[in-house]
Write a protein that holds these residues in place. Structure first.
Motif, PDB file in Angstrom:
ATOM      1  N   PRO A 289      40.661  25.917  55.516  1.00 25.15           N
ATOM      2  CA  PRO A 289      40.552  27.165  56.271  1.00 25.15           C
ATOM      3  C   PRO A 289      41.907  27.860  56.388  1.00 25.15           C
ATOM      4  CG  PRO A 289      40.516  25.296  57.767  1.00 25.15           C
ATOM      5  CD  PRO A 289      40.533  24.730  56.374  1.00 25.15           C
ATOM      6  N   ARG A 290      41.870  29.179  56.518  1.00 27.26           N
ATOM      7  CA  ARG A 290      43.124  29.940  56.709  1.00 27.26           C
ATOM      8  C   ARG A 290      43.585  29.841  58.140  1.00 27.26           C
ATOM      9  NH1 ARG A 290      40.917  34.725  52.884  1.00 27.26           N
ATOM     10  NH2 ARG A 290      41.328  33.542  50.988  1.00 27.26           N
ATOM     11  N   SER A 291      42.619  29.738  59.020  1.00 24.94           N
ATOM     12  CA  SER A 291      42.963  29.520  60.425  1.00 24.94           C
ATOM     13  C   SER A 291      41.799  28.828  61.092  1.00 24.94           C
ATOM     14  CB  SER A 291      43.291  30.849  61.122  1.00 24.94           C
ATOM     15  OG  SER A 291      42.191  31.725  61.018  1.00 24.94           O
ATOM     16  N   GLY A 292      42.056  28.327  62.270  1.00 23.81           N
ATOM     17  CA  GLY A 292      41.024  27.614  63.011  1.00 23.81           C
ATOM     18  C   GLY A 292      41.113  26.117  62.796  1.00 23.81           C
ATOM     19  N   ARG A 293      40.242  25.399  63.500  1.00 23.82           N
ATOM     20  CA  ARG A 293      40.308  23.947  63.476  1.00 23.82           C
ATOM     21  C   ARG A 293      38.920  23.333  63.285  1.00 23.82           C
ATOM     22  NH1 ARG A 293      43.168  21.019  68.132  1.00 23.82           N
ATOM     23  NH2 ARG A 293      41.368  21.724  69.339  1.00 23.82           N
ATOM     24  N   VAL A 294      38.921  22.130  62.721  1.00 29.22           N
ATOM     25  CA  VAL A 294      37.697  21.343  62.628  1.00 29.22           C
ATOM     26  C   VAL A 294      37.940  20.030  63.354  1.00 29.22           C
ATOM     27  CG1 VAL A 294      36.027  20.225  61.085  1.00 29.22           C
ATOM     28  CG2 VAL A 294      37.157  22.351  60.374  1.00 29.22           C
ATOM     29  N   LEU A 295      37.060  19.700  64.299  1.00 30.49           N
ATOM     30  CA  LEU A 295      37.176  18.428  65.013  1.00 30.49           C
ATOM     31  C   LEU A 295      35.949  17.583  64.743  1.00 30.49           C
ATOM     32  CD1 LEU A 295      38.526  20.762  67.047  1.00 30.49           C
ATOM     33  CD2 LEU A 295      39.112  18.677  68.243  1.00 30.49           C
ATOM     34  N   PHE A 296      36.194  16.321  64.401  1.00 35.87           N
ATOM     35  CA  PHE A 296      35.110  15.377  64.145  1.00 35.87           C
ATOM     36  C   PHE A 296      35.268  14.234  65.124  1.00 35.87           C
ATOM     37  CE2 PHE A 296      33.588  11.633  61.606  1.00 35.87           C
ATOM     38  CZ  PHE A 296      32.246  11.976  61.626  1.00 35.87           C
ATOM     39  N   GLU A 297      34.257  14.020  65.935  1.00 38.36           N
ATOM     40  CA  GLU A 297      34.338  13.037  67.017  1.00 38.36           C
ATOM     41  C   GLU A 297      35.636  13.208  67.814  1.00 38.36           C
ATOM     42  OE1 GLU A 297      33.267   9.386  64.673  1.00 38.36           O
ATOM     43  OE2 GLU A 297      31.536   9.447  66.006  1.00 38.36           O
TER      44      GLU A 297
ATOM     45  N   THR B  87      41.081  19.102  60.384  1.00 35.90           N
ATOM     46  CA  THR B  87      41.257  20.325  59.593  1.00 35.90           C
ATOM     47  C   THR B  87      42.041  20.029  58.317  1.00 35.90           C
ATOM     48  OG1 THR B  87      41.587  21.347  61.750  1.00 35.90           O
ATOM     49  CG2 THR B  87      41.870  22.769  59.810  1.00 35.90           C
ATOM     50  N   GLY B  88      41.474  20.405  57.178  1.00 40.02           N
ATOM     51  CA  GLY B  88      42.205  20.257  55.920  1.00 40.02           C
ATOM     52  C   GLY B  88      42.259  18.846  55.369  1.00 40.02           C
TER      53      GLY B  88
ATOM     54  N   VAL C 248      34.385  23.651  54.173  1.00 35.11           N
ATOM     55  CA  VAL C 248      35.524  23.566  55.105  1.00 35.11           C
ATOM     56  C   VAL C 248      35.430  22.274  55.916  1.00 35.11           C
ATOM     57  CG1 VAL C 248      36.517  24.570  57.215  1.00 35.11           C
ATOM     58  CG2 VAL C 248      35.961  26.051  55.266  1.00 35.11           C
ATOM     59  N   ILE C 249      34.220  21.956  56.361  1.00 32.09           N
ATOM     60  CA  ILE C 249      34.047  20.738  57.169  1.00 32.09           C
ATOM     61  C   ILE C 249      34.328  19.496  56.316  1.00 32.09           C
ATOM     62  CG2 ILE C 249      32.377  19.358  58.481  1.00 32.09           C
ATOM     63  CD1 ILE C 249      30.953  22.150  59.064  1.00 32.09           C
ATOM     64  N   ALA C 250      33.804  19.510  55.081  1.00 34.53           N
ATOM     65  CA  ALA C 250      33.989  18.346  54.194  1.00 34.53           C
ATOM     66  C   ALA C 250      35.409  18.260  53.652  1.00 34.53           C
ATOM     67  CB  ALA C 250      32.996  18.418  53.033  1.00 34.53           C
ATOM     68  N   GLY C 251      36.136  19.357  53.704  1.00 32.01           N
ATOM     69  CA  GLY C 251      37.536  19.334  53.294  1.00 32.01           C
ATOM     70  C   GLY C 251      37.803  19.873  51.899  1.00 32.01           C
ATOM     71  N   SER C 252      36.799  20.392  51.222  1.00 36.98           N
ATOM     72  CA  SER C 252      37.061  20.889  49.866  1.00 36.98           C
ATOM     73  C   SER C 252      37.529  22.347  49.868  1.00 36.98           C
ATOM     74  CB  SER C 252      35.850  20.696  48.954  1.00 36.98           C
ATOM     75  OG  SER C 252      34.704  21.282  49.499  1.00 36.98           O
TER      76      SER C 252
ATOM     77  N   ALA D 120      41.343  15.825  53.145  1.00 40.69           N
ATOM     78  CA  ALA D 120      40.765  15.813  51.800  1.00 40.69           C
ATOM     79  C   ALA D 120      39.364  15.201  51.819  1.00 40.69           C
ATOM     80  CB  ALA D 120      41.667  15.011  50.864  1.00 40.69           C
ATOM     81  N   PRO D 121      38.487  15.675  50.908  1.00 43.35           N
ATOM     82  CA  PRO D 121      37.103  15.199  50.908  1.00 43.35           C
ATOM     83  C   PRO D 121      36.963  13.676  50.830  1.00 43.35           C
ATOM     84  CG  PRO D 121      37.344  17.027  49.373  1.00 43.35           C
ATOM     85  CD  PRO D 121      38.716  16.727  49.905  1.00 43.35           C
ATOM     86  N   GLU D 122      37.792  13.012  50.008  1.00 47.85           N
ATOM     87  CA  GLU D 122      37.666  11.544  49.888  1.00 47.85           C
ATOM     88  C   GLU D 122      37.915  10.899  51.240  1.00 47.85           C
ATOM     89  OE1 GLU D 122      39.303  14.011  47.758  1.00 47.85           O
ATOM     90  OE2 GLU D 122      41.051  12.693  47.939  1.00 47.85           O
ATOM     91  N   LYS D 123      38.855  11.501  51.963  1.00 48.53           N
ATOM     92  CA  LYS D 123      39.181  10.902  53.257  1.00 48.53           C
ATOM     93  C   LYS D 123      38.101  11.223  54.295  1.00 48.53           C
ATOM     94  CE  LYS D 123      42.713   9.845  56.494  1.00 48.53           C
ATOM     95  NZ  LYS D 123      43.563  10.595  57.405  1.00 48.53           N
ATOM     96  N   SER D 124      37.559  12.424  54.240  1.00 54.28           N
ATOM     97  CA  SER D 124      36.545  12.762  55.246  1.00 54.28           C
ATOM     98  C   SER D 124      35.295  11.907  55.043  1.00 54.28           C
ATOM     99  CB  SER D 124      36.249  14.265  55.261  1.00 54.28           C
ATOM    100  OG  SER D 124      35.583  14.656  54.111  1.00 54.28           O
ATOM    101  N   VAL D 125      35.011  11.531  53.799  1.00 51.95           N
ATOM    102  CA  VAL D 125      33.905  10.592  53.557  1.00 51.95           C
ATOM    103  C   VAL D 125      34.183   9.284  54.279  1.00 51.95           C
ATOM    104  CG1 VAL D 125      32.756   9.159  51.816  1.00 51.95           C
ATOM    105  CG2 VAL D 125      33.213  11.558  51.334  1.00 51.95           C
ATOM    106  N   ARG D 126      35.403   8.808  54.174  1.00 49.21           N
ATOM    107  CA  ARG D 126      35.716   7.527  54.816  1.00 49.21           C
ATOM    108  C   ARG D 126      35.719   7.635  56.340  1.00 49.21           C
ATOM    109  NH1 ARG D 126      39.284   7.258  50.422  1.00 49.21           N
ATOM    110  NH2 ARG D 126      41.146   7.447  51.703  1.00 49.21           N
ATOM    111  N   LEU D 127      35.988   8.848  56.838  1.00 50.65           N
ATOM    112  CA  LEU D 127      35.909   9.048  58.287  1.00 50.65           C
ATOM    113  C   LEU D 127      34.460   9.054  58.785  1.00 50.65           C
ATOM    114  CD1 LEU D 127      38.554  11.883  58.848  1.00 50.65           C
ATOM    115  CD2 LEU D 127      38.762   9.462  59.466  1.00 50.65           C
ATOM    116  N   GLY D 128      33.519   9.326  57.858  1.00 45.81           N
ATOM    117  CA  GLY D 128      32.118   9.293  58.270  1.00 45.81           C
ATOM    118  C   GLY D 128      31.365  10.603  58.068  1.00 45.81           C
ATOM    119  N   ILE D 129      31.867  11.445  57.170  1.00 44.04           N
ATOM    120  CA  ILE D 129      31.171  12.696  56.887  1.00 44.04           C
ATOM    121  C   ILE D 129      30.623  12.642  55.460  1.00 44.04           C
ATOM    122  CG2 ILE D 129      31.391  15.197  56.631  1.00 44.04           C
ATOM    123  CD1 ILE D 129      33.693  15.097  58.633  1.00 44.04           C
ATOM    124  N   ALA D 130      29.299  12.693  55.340  1.00 40.37           N
ATOM    125  CA  ALA D 130      28.685  12.736  54.011  1.00 40.37           C
ATOM    126  C   ALA D 130      28.215  14.159  53.734  1.00 40.37           C
ATOM    127  CB  ALA D 130      27.512  11.762  53.932  1.00 40.37           C
TER     128      ALA D 130
END
Ligand SMILES: Nc1ncnc2c1ncn2[C@@H]1O[C@H](COP(=O)(O)OP(=O)(O)OP(=O)(O)O)[C@@H](O)[C@H]1O
Ligand SMILES: [Mg+2]
Length: 247
Positions: free
Chosen positions: A54-62, A67-68, A47-51, A70-80
């Motif tokens: 979530p049905r509900s709720g939120r993910v905040l990075f920095e 939330t939601g 869910v955090i990486a984006g693959s 895509a994994p390719e984009k979350s990598v570029r945001l700084g999540i490995a």
């Protein structure tokens, strides 16, 4: 906070796995996510990486909502995300696997020299054997490769699923020492583990998932001091409490 998961519920198809899970990972910390088989640890990382969406709720990075994403984009945001099973390409060489990390960050081959130099300090064995097929590396070396590939995306947050799976304790100790160095370089780390004993000594904060719900959130020391949570939520039927308290 580096990462905040707020009241996330998620699942696959009709089955629901995570229910109302909230965790906060402070910047610069090592956080560990513990729990028995099937508790939903891997699902939460997805869910955090984006693959997994979530049905509900939120993910905040920095402090930005992702939330939601895509994994390719979350990598570029700084999540490995080093996935369960490590996800190295066995038929590709060490160098080619590392290159995938650069590509994920949209950096070309030219960045390779610098990248190999940065890996050399942490995991010299990889740099010594750039042309070895990843599938012929030992389990520990494959885990090093997976971590190195993640680091080449220059993450702010490094998530590793089942660091110790199938590895000898001495190898795990070496990996944990490398994680300490990675933390010291300013990367926040979220570690999923089956064996609390291995990580509670070095983690700053800990979370326990049980049947898709959060059973504990606090400092590692609070969890070590809370044998009933450890025992009930995590270690029942497993190697156990005495390993946590008497390493
Ligand atoms: N791709 C999937 N499709 C359907 N169900 C899945 C999928 N992945 C996981 N599940 C189910 O979701 C539940 C939680 O699985 P998850 O992999 O998140 O747990 P886990 O805590 O990582 O377990 P483990 O310690 O075994 O790795 C399990 O019941 C599992 O069977
Ligand atoms: Mg898992």
């Amino acid at each position: 906070m580096m990462l905040s998961v707020e009241r996330v519920s998620a699942g696959y198809g009709r089955s629901s796995v995570l229910r109302d899970v909230s965790i906060d990972v402070p910047e610069g910390s090592i956080a560990t996510l513990l729990g028995p088989n099937g508790a939903g640890k891997t699902t939460l990382l997805r869910v955090i990486a984006g693959s997994v969406k979530p049905r509900s709720g939120r993910v905040l990075f920095e402090d930005e909502e992702i939330t939601g994403t895509a994994p390719e984009k979350s990598v570029r945001l700084g999540i490995a995300h080093v996935p369960e099973g490590r996800g190295v390409f066995p038929g590709m060489t060490v160098r080619e696997n590392l290159m995938m990390g650069l590509f994920a960050k949209r950096e070309g081959r030219r960045a390779m020299g610098e990248a190999m130099a940065s890996v050399a300090d942490l995991f010299p064995v990889l740099v010594d054997r750039p042309n070895q097929l990843a599938g012929t590396l030992s389990g520990g070396e494959q885990q090093m490769l997976a971590i190195a590939r993640g680091l080449l995306t220059k993450p702010r947050l490094l998530m590793i699923d089942e660091l110790s799976l199938g590895l000898a304790p001495i190898v795990v100790q070496r990996l944990l020492a490398a994680l300490k160095e990675i933390q010291a370089s300013g990367v926040t780390i979220l570690l999923v583990e089956q064996f609390a004993r291995l990580v509670l000594g070095m983690a700053d904060v800990a979370f326990v998932l049980e049947h898709g719900s959060l059973a504990f959130a606090g400092t590692s020391q609070q969890l070590i001091d809370n044998p009933s949570v450890l025992h009930g939520a995590y270690l029942a039927g497993r190697k156990a409490l005495q390993e946590v308290t008497t390493p």
